[in-house]
Design a protein around this motif. Structure first.
Motif, PDB file in Angstrom:
ATOM      1  N   GLU A  16      11.556  -1.157  -6.538  1.00  0.00           N
ATOM      2  CA  GLU A  16      11.443  -1.617  -5.303  1.00  0.00           C
ATOM      3  C   GLU A  16      10.016  -2.160  -4.774  1.00  0.00           C
ATOM      4  OE1 GLU A  16      12.493  -2.631  -1.609  1.00  0.00           O
ATOM      5  OE2 GLU A  16      13.860  -2.463  -3.326  1.00  0.00           O
ATOM      6  N   GLY A  17       9.326  -1.110  -4.457  1.00  0.00           N
ATOM      7  CA  GLY A  17       7.568  -1.552  -3.768  1.00  0.00           C
ATOM      8  C   GLY A  17       7.354  -2.935  -4.443  1.00  0.00           C
ATOM      9  N   ALA A  18       7.423  -3.601  -5.505  1.00  0.00           N
ATOM     10  CA  ALA A  18       6.856  -3.977  -6.359  1.00  0.00           C
ATOM     11  C   ALA A  18       7.362  -5.498  -6.785  1.00  0.00           C
ATOM     12  CB  ALA A  18       6.870  -3.936  -7.440  1.00  0.00           C
ATOM     13  N   THR A  19       8.823  -5.489  -5.668  1.00  0.00           N
ATOM     14  CA  THR A  19       9.741  -6.697  -6.481  1.00  0.00           C
ATOM     15  C   THR A  19      10.451  -7.197  -5.182  1.00  0.00           C
ATOM     16  OG1 THR A  19      11.668  -5.643  -7.028  1.00  0.00           O
ATOM     17  CG2 THR A  19       9.900  -5.899  -8.992  1.00  0.00           C
ATOM     18  N   GLU A  20      10.681  -6.580  -3.597  1.00  0.00           N
ATOM     19  CA  GLU A  20      10.976  -6.778  -2.864  1.00  0.00           C
ATOM     20  C   GLU A  20      10.663  -8.012  -1.984  1.00  0.00           C
ATOM     21  OE1 GLU A  20      13.372  -7.487  -0.206  1.00  0.00           O
ATOM     22  OE2 GLU A  20      14.106  -4.762  -1.542  1.00  0.00           O
ATOM     23  N   PHE A  21       9.204  -8.270  -2.306  1.00  0.00           N
ATOM     24  CA  PHE A  21       8.546  -9.642  -1.423  1.00  0.00           C
ATOM     25  C   PHE A  21       8.232 -10.675  -2.896  1.00  0.00           C
ATOM     26  CE2 PHE A  21       7.637  -5.636   1.050  1.00  0.00           C
ATOM     27  CZ  PHE A  21       9.042  -5.829   2.440  1.00  0.00           C
ATOM     28  N   ILE A  22       8.439  -9.960  -3.681  1.00  0.00           N
ATOM     29  CA  ILE A  22       8.193 -11.665  -4.078  1.00  0.00           C
ATOM     30  C   ILE A  22       9.255 -11.965  -4.647  1.00  0.00           C
ATOM     31  CG2 ILE A  22       5.730 -10.962  -5.045  1.00  0.00           C
ATOM     32  CD1 ILE A  22       6.885  -9.589  -7.596  1.00  0.00           C
ATOM     33  N   ALA A  54      10.014  -0.061   2.025  1.00  0.00           N
ATOM     34  CA  ALA A  54       9.856  -1.286   1.516  1.00  0.00           C
ATOM     35  C   ALA A  54       9.016  -2.018   3.691  1.00  0.00           C
ATOM     36  CB  ALA A  54      10.438  -1.851   1.247  1.00  0.00           C
ATOM     37  N   ILE A  55      10.191  -1.669   4.279  1.00  0.00           N
ATOM     38  CA  ILE A  55      10.084  -2.796   5.799  1.00  0.00           C
ATOM     39  C   ILE A  55       8.988  -1.250   6.271  1.00  0.00           C
ATOM     40  CG2 ILE A  55      11.429  -2.307   8.259  1.00  0.00           C
ATOM     41  CD1 ILE A  55      14.164  -1.969   6.206  1.00  0.00           C
ATOM     42  N   LEU A  56       9.006  -0.369   5.967  1.00  0.00           N
ATOM     43  CA  LEU A  56       7.426   0.492   6.794  1.00  0.00           C
ATOM     44  C   LEU A  56       6.572  -0.272   6.123  1.00  0.00           C
ATOM     45  CD1 LEU A  56       8.926   3.662   7.153  1.00  0.00           C
ATOM     46  CD2 LEU A  56       8.559   2.057   8.541  1.00  0.00           C
ATOM     47  N   ALA A  57       6.568  -0.854   4.625  1.00  0.00           N
ATOM     48  CA  ALA A  57       4.836  -1.369   4.714  1.00  0.00           C
ATOM     49  C   ALA A  57       5.298  -2.770   4.909  1.00  0.00           C
ATOM     50  CB  ALA A  57       4.740  -1.819   3.155  1.00  0.00           C
ATOM     51  N   ILE A  58       6.091  -3.603   5.408  1.00  0.00           N
ATOM     52  CA  ILE A  58       5.550  -4.810   6.215  1.00  0.00           C
ATOM     53  C   ILE A  58       5.113  -4.844   7.736  1.00  0.00           C
ATOM     54  CG2 ILE A  58       6.637  -6.670   7.821  1.00  0.00           C
ATOM     55  CD1 ILE A  58       6.212  -7.846   4.984  1.00  0.00           C
ATOM     56  N   ALA A 229       5.082  -1.143  -2.276  1.00  0.00           N
ATOM     57  CA  ALA A 229       5.193  -2.256  -1.312  1.00  0.00           C
ATOM     58  C   ALA A 229       4.088  -2.780  -0.721  1.00  0.00           C
ATOM     59  CB  ALA A 229       6.615  -2.393   0.057  1.00  0.00           C
ATOM     60  N   LEU A 230       3.120  -1.678  -0.140  1.00  0.00           N
ATOM     61  CA  LEU A 230       2.036  -2.328   0.299  1.00  0.00           C
ATOM     62  C   LEU A 230       1.179  -2.790  -0.226  1.00  0.00           C
ATOM     63  CD1 LEU A 230       1.191  -1.262   3.161  1.00  0.00           C
ATOM     64  CD2 LEU A 230      -0.329   1.102   2.242  1.00  0.00           C
ATOM     65  N   VAL A 231       0.815  -2.739  -1.255  1.00  0.00           N
ATOM     66  CA  VAL A 231      -0.199  -3.154  -2.320  1.00  0.00           C
ATOM     67  C   VAL A 231       0.067  -4.333  -2.306  1.00  0.00           C
ATOM     68  CG1 VAL A 231      -1.465  -3.951  -4.982  1.00  0.00           C
ATOM     69  CG2 VAL A 231      -1.153  -1.074  -3.868  1.00  0.00           C
ATOM     70  N   VAL A 232       1.527  -4.960  -2.656  1.00  0.00           N
ATOM     71  CA  VAL A 232       2.398  -7.167  -2.542  1.00  0.00           C
ATOM     72  C   VAL A 232       1.781  -7.354  -1.591  1.00  0.00           C
ATOM     73  CG1 VAL A 232       4.623  -7.579  -3.705  1.00  0.00           C
ATOM     74  CG2 VAL A 232       3.443  -5.847  -4.600  1.00  0.00           C
ATOM     75  N   VAL A 233       2.494  -6.556  -0.910  1.00  0.00           N
ATOM     76  CA  VAL A 233       2.384  -7.258   0.902  1.00  0.00           C
ATOM     77  C   VAL A 233       0.969  -8.322   0.847  1.00  0.00           C
ATOM     78  CG1 VAL A 233       2.059  -6.971   3.133  1.00  0.00           C
ATOM     79  CG2 VAL A 233       4.183  -6.389   1.722  1.00  0.00           C
ATOM     80  N   ARG A 234      -0.183  -7.276   0.935  1.00  0.00           N
ATOM     81  CA  ARG A 234      -1.747  -7.150   0.627  1.00  0.00           C
ATOM     82  C   ARG A 234      -1.992  -8.327  -0.151  1.00  0.00           C
ATOM     83  NH1 ARG A 234      -3.604  -0.675   2.068  1.00  0.00           N
ATOM     84  NH2 ARG A 234      -3.114  -1.252   4.672  1.00  0.00           N
ATOM     85  N   THR A 235      -1.474  -8.772  -1.064  1.00  0.00           N
ATOM     86  CA  THR A 235      -1.821  -9.586  -2.042  1.00  0.00           C
ATOM     87  C   THR A 235      -1.382 -11.008  -2.288  1.00  0.00           C
ATOM     88  OG1 THR A 235      -0.989  -8.597  -3.997  1.00  0.00           O
ATOM     89  CG2 THR A 235      -2.499  -7.698  -3.234  1.00  0.00           C
ATOM     90  N   VAL A 236       0.156 -10.381  -1.993  1.00  0.00           N
ATOM     91  CA  VAL A 236       1.441 -11.772  -1.983  1.00  0.00           C
ATOM     92  C   VAL A 236       0.932 -13.521  -1.634  1.00  0.00           C
ATOM     93  CG1 VAL A 236       3.578 -11.351  -0.812  1.00  0.00           C
ATOM     94  CG2 VAL A 236       3.274 -12.729  -2.843  1.00  0.00           C
ATOM     95  N   LEU A 237       0.342 -12.993  -0.463  1.00  0.00           N
ATOM     96  CA  LEU A 237       0.136 -14.911   0.296  1.00  0.00           C
ATOM     97  C   LEU A 237      -1.124 -15.723  -0.022  1.00  0.00           C
ATOM     98  CD1 LEU A 237       0.885 -13.748   4.358  1.00  0.00           C
ATOM     99  CD2 LEU A 237       2.513 -15.010   2.088  1.00  0.00           C
ATOM    100  N   ASP A 238      -2.234 -14.673  -0.786  1.00  0.00           N
ATOM    101  CA  ASP A 238      -2.965 -15.102  -0.858  1.00  0.00           C
ATOM    102  C   ASP A 238      -2.750 -15.966  -2.849  1.00  0.00           C
ATOM    103  OD1 ASP A 238      -4.550 -15.266   1.319  1.00  0.00           O
ATOM    104  OD2 ASP A 238      -5.275 -12.951   0.337  1.00  0.00           O
ATOM    105  N   TYR A 239      -1.813 -15.273  -3.213  1.00  0.00           N
ATOM    106  CA  TYR A 239      -1.244 -16.087  -4.908  1.00  0.00           C
ATOM    107  C   TYR A 239      -0.567 -17.246  -4.753  1.00  0.00           C
ATOM    108  CZ  TYR A 239       0.265 -15.737  -9.680  1.00  0.00           C
ATOM    109  OH  TYR A 239       0.373 -16.604 -10.736  1.00  0.00           O
ATOM    110  N   VAL A 240       0.521 -16.946  -3.615  1.00  0.00           N
ATOM    111  CA  VAL A 240       1.578 -17.790  -4.169  1.00  0.00           C
ATOM    112  C   VAL A 240       0.769 -18.962  -3.140  1.00  0.00           C
ATOM    113  CG1 VAL A 240       3.445 -18.754  -2.577  1.00  0.00           C
ATOM    114  CG2 VAL A 240       3.611 -16.528  -3.415  1.00  0.00           C
ATOM    115  N   SER A 241      -0.325 -18.930  -2.280  1.00  0.00           N
ATOM    116  CA  SER A 241      -0.980 -20.616  -2.170  1.00  0.00           C
ATOM    117  C   SER A 241      -1.661 -20.088  -3.322  1.00  0.00           C
ATOM    118  CB  SER A 241      -2.010 -19.188  -1.207  1.00  0.00           C
ATOM    119  OG  SER A 241      -0.999 -19.598   0.468  1.00  0.00           O
TER     120      SER A 241
END
Length: 267
Positions: A16-22, A54-58, A229-241
């Protein structure tokens, strides 16, 4: 709760945490993984309720910015427009989900639907990544209210498991003129009311059917989902960019194809 049930809850919390925000569909992955490891929850309540982690991670990652928006509301028209835009984008899913959520779970929450939508969504992302779209907006605070509403309509497609809530909103935002980074960031913000609403409705509908063991497993899944999810949220924006969505597209296609093979072989 036995050790095997706890292990399954941990695995699904990680998923859940790894995939929610990708854009790969957390619900789809949970349904597939749950099917093959033999995890069952009443009305798929576990899968919905652990989204609170995951919401609380955001909220934790964006707390400073959200607090700044809240403080600026009385005096800053841009902040008020941003909040109004998030609420407007949330409205279609709130209405459709409130009316049809039980039917959607009953008819569409099965592994075959997930595999089909994972593969189809992967193909859509590949096409989108190779398409030169006109970029009109690079900041979520500059999105217009009609644009927000259209993104919200795209989000409704993600009620089909395997489509991906983040994927649908990102695709919608980019088609409306957002760049990859702002489209992904908007999907983060829109996740807060959408997932909180889904959590509240599912808890209200199903809390009477939950045992103490169910509640314990949900708590474990919630904690693990928060951390991953905390790990993903902190990294995914830079990766996508930097890299776009091609990795996620192929991931969807491979997982969907393996899922089909697994269903044919193992049932």
């Amino acid at each position: 709760m036995d050790a095997l049930s706890i292990t399954k809850a941990v695995v699904l919390g990680l998923v859940e945490g790894a995939t929610e925000f990708i854009p790969v569909s957390s619900t789809g992955h949970q349904l597939l993984v749950g099917h093959f490891i033999g995890f069952k929850s009443p009305n798929n309540t576990f899968e919905v309720l652990i989204q609170l982690g995951a919401i609380l991670a955001i909220l934790s990652v964006y707390f400073g910015r959200l607090w700044g928006v809240a403080r600026a509301l009385p005096n800053d028209p841009r902040a008020r427009r941003f909040v109004a835009g998030i609420l407007i984008a949330f409205l279609p899913a709130a209405i459709i989900g409130g009316i049809f959520s039980k039917d959607i779970k009953f008819y569409l929450f099965n592994p075959w639907v997930v595999c089909a939508t994972l593969i189809a969504g992967g193909l859509v992302l590949l096409v989108l990544d190779d398409t030169e779209l006109e970029v009109k907006k690079r900041d979520v605070f500059d999105f217009t209210l009609p644009m927000d509403l259209k993104i919200g309509l795209f989000q409704c497609v993600a009620m089909i498991p395997g489509v991906s809530r983040s994927g649908a909103t990102i695709v919608g935002a980019m088609l409306m003129g957002a760049d990859k980074r702002s489209a992904t960031e908007f999907s983060f913000y829109l996740a807060i009311p959408t997932m909180a609403g889904a959590f509240a409705k599912d808890l209200l509908d199903n809390y009477k059917n939950l045992s103490k063991d169910d509640a314990g497993l949900i708590f474990i899944g919630f904690v693990v989902a928060f951390v991953s999810a905390l790990v993903v949220v902190r990294t995914v924006l830079d990766y996508v960019s930097a890299h776009g969505f091609r990795l996620f597209a192929w991931w969807r296609i491979i997982v969907g194809s393996l899922g089909v093979a697994g269903l044919i072989i193992f049932g």
